[in-house]
Design an enzyme around this catalytic site. Structure first.
Site, PDB file in Angstrom:
ATOM      1  N   TYR A 245      -0.995  -3.408  -6.770  1.00  0.00           N
ATOM      2  CA  TYR A 245      -1.234  -4.531  -5.893  1.00  0.00           C
ATOM      3  C   TYR A 245      -2.278  -4.700  -4.786  1.00  0.00           C
ATOM      4  O   TYR A 245      -3.032  -3.101  -5.592  1.00  0.00           O
ATOM      5  CB  TYR A 245       0.219  -3.621  -4.374  1.00  0.00           C
ATOM      6  CG  TYR A 245      -0.011  -4.469  -3.702  1.00  0.00           C
ATOM      7  CD1 TYR A 245       0.294  -5.109  -3.350  1.00  0.00           C
ATOM      8  CD2 TYR A 245      -0.715  -3.054  -2.670  1.00  0.00           C
ATOM      9  CE1 TYR A 245       0.625  -6.182  -2.002  1.00  0.00           C
ATOM     10  CE2 TYR A 245      -0.403  -4.785  -1.336  1.00  0.00           C
ATOM     11  CZ  TYR A 245      -0.224  -5.003  -1.021  1.00  0.00           C
ATOM     12  OH  TYR A 245      -0.341  -5.631   0.447  1.00  0.00           O
TER      13      TYR A 245
ATOM     14  N   SER B  27      -0.232  -3.244  12.241  1.00  0.00           N
ATOM     15  CA  SER B  27       0.187  -3.980  11.014  1.00  0.00           C
ATOM     16  C   SER B  27       1.630  -5.158  11.699  1.00  0.00           C
ATOM     17  O   SER B  27       2.132  -3.971  13.286  1.00  0.00           O
ATOM     18  CB  SER B  27       0.798  -3.743  10.166  1.00  0.00           C
ATOM     19  OG  SER B  27       0.083  -3.384   9.309  1.00  0.00           O
ATOM     20  N   ALA B  28       1.477  -5.916  11.754  1.00  0.00           N
ATOM     21  CA  ALA B  28       3.217  -6.664  12.438  1.00  0.00           C
ATOM     22  C   ALA B  28       2.895  -7.699  13.868  1.00  0.00           C
ATOM     23  O   ALA B  28       3.794  -7.272  14.508  1.00  0.00           O
ATOM     24  CB  ALA B  28       4.408  -6.417  11.696  1.00  0.00           C
ATOM     25  N   CYS B  29       1.069  -7.748  14.304  1.00  0.00           N
ATOM     26  CA  CYS B  29       1.246  -7.876  15.852  1.00  0.00           C
ATOM     27  C   CYS B  29       0.568  -9.357  15.539  1.00  0.00           C
ATOM     28  O   CYS B  29      -0.203  -9.136  16.515  1.00  0.00           O
ATOM     29  CB  CYS B  29       0.418  -6.778  16.087  1.00  0.00           C
ATOM     30  SG  CYS B  29       1.124  -4.990  16.641  1.00  0.00           S
TER      31      CYS B  29
ATOM     32  N   ARG C 132       0.723  -1.518  -0.292  1.00  0.00           N
ATOM     33  CA  ARG C 132       0.153  -0.008  -0.167  1.00  0.00           C
ATOM     34  C   ARG C 132       1.071   1.303   0.162  1.00  0.00           C
ATOM     35  O   ARG C 132       1.854   1.222   0.462  1.00  0.00           O
ATOM     36  CB  ARG C 132      -1.389  -0.633   1.445  1.00  0.00           C
ATOM     37  CG  ARG C 132      -2.308  -1.016   1.017  1.00  0.00           C
ATOM     38  CD  ARG C 132      -2.990  -0.993   2.284  1.00  0.00           C
ATOM     39  NE  ARG C 132      -2.141  -1.197   3.693  1.00  0.00           N
ATOM     40  CZ  ARG C 132      -1.782  -0.345   3.607  1.00  0.00           C
ATOM     41  NH1 ARG C 132      -1.503   0.964   4.374  1.00  0.00           N
ATOM     42  NH2 ARG C 132      -1.607  -1.189   5.417  1.00  0.00           N
TER      43      ARG C 132
ATOM     44  N   ARG D  60       1.778 -12.262  -0.515  1.00  0.00           N
ATOM     45  CA  ARG D  60       0.772 -12.607   0.230  1.00  0.00           C
ATOM     46  C   ARG D  60       0.085 -13.552  -0.360  1.00  0.00           C
ATOM     47  O   ARG D  60       0.370 -14.464  -1.617  1.00  0.00           O
ATOM     48  CB  ARG D  60      -0.441 -11.226  -0.540  1.00  0.00           C
ATOM     49  CG  ARG D  60       0.546 -10.231  -0.139  1.00  0.00           C
ATOM     50  CD  ARG D  60      -0.405 -10.162   1.622  1.00  0.00           C
ATOM     51  NE  ARG D  60      -0.244  -8.313   2.171  1.00  0.00           N
ATOM     52  CZ  ARG D  60      -0.458  -7.630   3.334  1.00  0.00           C
ATOM     53  NH1 ARG D  60      -2.155  -8.154   3.476  1.00  0.00           N
ATOM     54  NH2 ARG D  60      -0.370  -6.637   3.726  1.00  0.00           N
TER      55      ARG D  60
ATOM     56  N   LYS E  48      -9.134  -2.273   1.869  1.00  0.00           N
ATOM     57  CA  LYS E  48      -9.450  -1.080   2.944  1.00  0.00           C
ATOM     58  C   LYS E  48     -10.807   0.079   1.836  1.00  0.00           C
ATOM     59  O   LYS E  48     -10.057   0.740   3.198  1.00  0.00           O
ATOM     60  CB  LYS E  48      -7.782  -1.215   2.494  1.00  0.00           C
ATOM     61  CG  LYS E  48      -6.782  -1.982   3.319  1.00  0.00           C
ATOM     62  CD  LYS E  48      -7.077  -2.734   4.643  1.00  0.00           C
ATOM     63  CE  LYS E  48      -6.071  -3.239   5.623  1.00  0.00           C
ATOM     64  NZ  LYS E  48      -5.929  -3.489   6.380  1.00  0.00           N
TER      65      LYS E  48
ATOM     66  N   ASP F 203      -9.399  -8.993   9.123  1.00  0.00           N
ATOM     67  CA  ASP F 203      -9.449  -8.124   9.265  1.00  0.00           C
ATOM     68  C   ASP F 203     -10.220  -6.592   9.235  1.00  0.00           C
ATOM     69  O   ASP F 203      -9.666  -5.825   9.959  1.00  0.00           O
ATOM     70  CB  ASP F 203      -8.174  -8.370   7.791  1.00  0.00           C
ATOM     71  CG  ASP F 203      -7.526  -6.663   7.460  1.00  0.00           C
ATOM     72  OD1 ASP F 203      -6.553  -6.666   8.144  1.00  0.00           O
ATOM     73  OD2 ASP F 203      -7.635  -6.191   6.120  1.00  0.00           O
TER      74      ASP F 203
ATOM     75  N   HIS G  92     -10.667  -1.765  11.849  1.00  0.00           N
ATOM     76  CA  HIS G  92      -9.213  -2.666  11.642  1.00  0.00           C
ATOM     77  C   HIS G  92      -9.714  -3.886  12.286  1.00  0.00           C
ATOM     78  O   HIS G  92      -8.944  -3.909  13.098  1.00  0.00           O
ATOM     79  CB  HIS G  92      -9.247  -2.280  11.119  1.00  0.00           C
ATOM     80  CG  HIS G  92      -7.535  -2.594  10.623  1.00  0.00           C
ATOM     81  ND1 HIS G  92      -5.977  -1.962  11.424  1.00  0.00           N
ATOM     82  CD2 HIS G  92      -7.215  -3.158  10.714  1.00  0.00           C
ATOM     83  CE1 HIS G  92      -5.206  -2.753  10.104  1.00  0.00           C
ATOM     84  NE2 HIS G  92      -6.003  -3.862   9.253  1.00  0.00           N
TER      85      HIS G  92
HETATM   86  C1  OXD Z   1      -2.731  -4.546   6.647  1.00  0.00           C
HETATM   87  C2  OXD Z   1      -3.519  -5.468   5.789  1.00  0.00           C
HETATM   88  O1  OXD Z   1      -1.760  -3.565   5.831  1.00  0.00           O
HETATM   89  O2  OXD Z   1      -4.061  -5.971   6.298  1.00  0.00           O
HETATM   90  O3  OXD Z   1      -3.607  -4.310   7.662  1.00  0.00           O
HETATM   91  O4  OXD Z   1      -3.083  -6.077   4.091  1.00  0.00           O
HETATM   92 MN    MN Z   2      -4.762  -5.444   7.540  1.00  0.00          MN
END
Ligand code: OXD
Ligand code: MN
Length: 595
Positions: free
Chosen positions: A200, A251-253, A71, A377, A209, A280, A229
C-alpha cells in the site's frame, strides 16, 4: 548497470542485494523507454491494468491485497538508541533488536524476483532544500508511483554527487503481504527505512511519509529546518501579488481541497486566484532574507479518491485525467474508466468493485455497499493540476506569510482566530484536535489530539519537536509568519455544518492575508485575535448572514475551560520534555478564560 560511482550508495545497495538475494537488479534511470517497458511487464503479469487510453491516456489501475489498504500506525516504529528520543507518541524498539528481528525476514526475500534501485530527489533537483533518497524494492507498482510522486532517476544521483553519504536508504520488500509480519520501521540515526509485507502506497512509497516527514522531521531538528504535514498554496490578488500560506490539518479535513481551492465568483471576477504548491508536505527553512521559505518535496498527489468530484475539487479531478495510477477504486468494465463514491450518483452498471468482484454497480450502490475502498487513491502528477503554481519547481521555494492549523470541531474552535505571537501559535498547533466522525470506526465526537497534524509522522520525541518549533520562532524573530487556527466544521444544534466551506474558505484566507499585511482589524478574545464579523466577506452567500458569522466566531468560555483540562492531560504525557513556555501559554489561556 549502476548509475552512480558514489561508494556509499554502491556499498549499501550491495548489502541489500546480499541480504535479499534477488535474481536480478535493475537500476532505475527514469527514462521513458525503461518506464514503458516496466509498465508493459506489470500489465502482462496483472500487477497493473491499462485503463481506457483514449479517455484516460497513460492511466493505470492497481488493486492491493484486501488486508493492505492503509497505513498501519500500530506497526510503524521509530528505532532510536534511547527510547526517550522516540517519545510517548511513537512505537519504539531498540535498533539492534529491530535489525535482528527483521534481517531474517528480508533474508532471500527477493529470490525469484527483481530488485529495482530507485534514486529520487525529494524537492526540485538542485534545490538547497532538496534531499536524495534511494529506495530498493521488488515492486514495479512502487517504481511507477515513485516516478509520479518524486523526481526519480539518474538526475537524483547527479545531485547527490560522487562522495556524499547524505541519502536516505529505503528497503522495501513485498514479501508475502502478510499483515502479521508487516513492519514500517524508521532508523533515524542511520538515515534508514525498512518496510516489509505491504504494497500500500503510504507504507511503500518510502519518499513520502517515511522520509519526507518522519526521517526529515528528525533531520530538520538537527539541521535547523522543519518538515511539516502541510499544504502550500499561493493566493494571488488582483494586483498580481501572490502571498503564500502553509496549512496543517488532520486526515479527513479537506487538505487537498483547500490546496486546490477555486475562489467564489465574486473573488474570481475581481482577479483573485489560488495556486497550488503542495497538498500534503512542506519543508521549511529560514531564507537569506530572514523569512521562512517552503518547498513541496513531492512531485505528485497521492490523494483519496472518494468524495473527489467537480464540486468538491475540480482541480484534483482534472489532475487525474492522464498519467495517473488509480488504486482500489471501482472499474467500469464497459469502457475501462473509474468510479468512486462521491464522484457522481451514477455508478457503472457493469462494474468491478475494489476487491475485484464483478457486480451490478447500480444495485450495489443502491444497497449502500462500497464500490471503491474508502481509502482508495489516485497518484497524479502535480504538473497535471490546472492551478499548479508557476513556482512549483522553483528551487528557492516560496516565502510563507501565514501558517494555518485546523481541525474538525463541532462547537469549540471558532471559524478563525489568530495567535498572539509565534509562541502562542506553537501552543495552538500543539493542541490541535479533531473530533471523530461517523466515517471512522469507534465512537463519534471523541476528541483526538493531533499536534500540527504530525502525530503519526513525527520521527522523534514530540516534546523536542515542540521545542524545535519554539527555536525556529526565535530564529525568525519578527519575520516569522503569523499563525492562525481555522475550523470549517462548526455545527448547529441539528448537527448541520454552518459554514459552507470548500471555495468559500477563500473568504477566511482573505482576512488572514489582510491581517498579514496589516490591512484588517481584530478583536482580542481569550483564545486569540478574531475578525470583526463584518470583516469576513459574505457577499454572495445566501445562508450566511452577519449574525451567523457572529455565531461562528463565538468563543464558549465553559467549553474552553473543558478544553484546558483536555490539553493539560495531553501535555502531561510528555513529562519534562514539554517545553515550559507551552505550559505557560496554557496557564495564560486559563487566566484569560477566568477573567
Ligand atoms: C495521510 C495521507 O494519511 O496524506 O495523511 O495519506
Ligand atoms: Mn497526509
Amino acid at each position: 548497470m549502476a548509475l552512480t560511482k558514489n561508494p556509499n550508495v554502491l556499498k549499501w545497495v550491495d548489502e541489500m542485494i546480499t541480504l535479499t538475494k534477488p535474481d536480478s537488479v535493475v537500476w532505475i534511470d527514469g527514462s521513458k523507454e525503461q518506464l514503458e517497458a516496466l509498465k508493459n511487464e506489470a500489465c502482462s503479469t496483472g500487477e497493473v491494468m491499462e485503463l481506457n487510453q483514449e479517455k484516460l491516456p497513460g492511466c493505470l489501475y492497481h488493486r492491493t491485497d484486501p488486508t493492505d489498504v492503509a497505513r498501519v500506525e500500530d506497526r510503524t516504529f521509530i528505532c532510536t538508541t534511547n527510547k526517550e528520543d522516540a517519545g510517548p507518541t511513537n512505537n519504539w524498539c531498540d535498533p539492534e533488536e529491530m535489525y535482528a528481528k527483521l534481517t531474517p525476514m528480508y533474508d532471500g526475500v527477493m529470490k525469484g524476483r527483481t530488485m529495482y534501485v530507485i534514486p529520487y530527489s525529494m524537492g526540485p533537483i538542485g534545490s538547497p532544500l532538496a534531499k536524495v533518497g534511494v529506495e530498493v524494492t521488488d515492486s514495479i507498482y512502487v517504481v511507477l508511483n515513485m516516478n509520479i510522486m518524486t523526481r526519480m532517476g539518474k538526475a537524483a544521483f547527479d545531485n547527490l554527487g560522487d562522495t556524499s553519504d547524505d541519502f536516505v536508504r529505503g528497503l522495501h520488500a513485498k514479501a508475502q503481504i502478510d499483515p502479521e509480519n508487516r513492519y514500517i520501521v524508521h532508523f533515524p540515526e542511520d538515515n534508514t527505512i525498512w518496510s516489509i509485507n505491504s504494497g500500500y502506497g503510504g507504507n511503500v512509497l518510502l519518499g513520502k511519509k517515511c522520509f519526507a516527514l518522519r526521517i526529515a522531521s528528525y533531520q530538520g531538528k538537527n539541521e535547523g529546518w522543519m518538515a511539516e504535514h502541510m499544504l502550500i498554496l499561493g493566493l494571488e490578488k488582483p494586483n498580481g501579488e501572490v502571498k503564500y500560506i502553509s496549512a496543517a490539518f488532520p486526515s479527513a479535513c479537506g487538505k487537498t481541497n483547500l490546496a486546490m481551492l477555486i475562489p467564489p465568483e465574486g473573488y474570481t471576477k475581481k482577479g483573485y486566484k489560488v495556486w497550488t504548491v503542495g497538498d500534503d508536505i512542506a519543508w521549511l527553512k529560514k531564507g537569506e532574507d530572514g523569512r521562512l521559505w517552503a518547498i513541496n518535496p513531492e512531485n505528485g498527489f497521492f490523494g483519496v479518491a472518494p468524495g473527489t468530484n467537480e464540486k468538491s475539487n475540480l482541480n484534483a479531478l482534472e489532475s487525474t485525467k492522464k498519467d495517473t495510477i488509480f488504486t482500489n477504486v471501482c472499474v467500469n468494465n464497459d469502457d475501462l474508466t473509474v468510479w468512486w463514491e462521491g464522484l457522481d450518483k451514477n455508478p457503472p452498471e457493469n462494474a468491478t468493485e475494489w476487491l475485484g468482484k464483478k457486480v451490478n454497480g447500480k444495485e450495489y450502490f443502491a444497497e449502500g455497499k462500497k464500490l471503491a475502498h474508502p481509502n482508495s487513491r489516485f497518484t497524479a502528477p502535480a504538473e497535471n493540476c490546472p492551478c499548479i503554481s508557476p513556482e512549483f519547481n522553483n528551487p528557492k521555494g516560496v516565502p510563507i506569510s501565514a501558517i494555518i492549523f485546523g481541525g474538525r470541531r463541532a462547537k469549540t474552535a471558532p471559524l478563525v482566530y489568530e495567535a498572539f505571537d509565534w509562541t502562542h501559535g506553537t501552543f495552538v498547533g500543539s493542541t490541535m484536535a479533531s473530533e471523530t466522525t461517523a466515517a471512522a470506526a469507534g465512537a463519534v465526537g471523541v476528541v483526538r489530539r493531533d499536534p500540527m497534524a504530525m502525530l503519526p509522522f513525527c520521527g522523534y520525541n514530540m516534546g523536542d519537536y515542540f521545542a524545535h518549533w519554539l527555536e525556529m520562532g526565535e530564529k525568525l524573530g519578527d519575520k516569522a509568519p503569523k499563525i492562525f487556527n481555522v475550523n470549517w466544521f462548526r455545527t448547529d444544534d441539528e448537527g448541520n455544518f454552518i459554514w459552507p466551506g470548500f471555495g468559500d474558505n477563500m473568504r477566511v484566507l482573505d482576512w488572514i492575508i489582510d491581517r498579514c499585511e496589516g490591512n484588517a482589524e481584530a478583536v482580542e478574545t481569550a483564545i486569540g485575535y478574531e475578525p470583526k464579523p463584518e470583516d469576513i466577506n459574505i457577499e454572495g452567500l445566501d445562508d450566511v448572514t452577519l449574525d451567523v458569522v457572529t455565531d461562528l466566531l463565538n468563543v464558549d468560555i465553559a467549553l474552553w475551560k473543558e478544553e484546558v483540562k483536555g490539553i493539560k492531560e495531553f501535555y502531561d504525557k510528555f513529562g519534562d520534555k514539554l517545553p515550559k513556555a507551552l505550559y505557560d501559554e496554557l496557564d495564560k489561556l486559563e487566566e484569560r478564560l477566568n477573567k
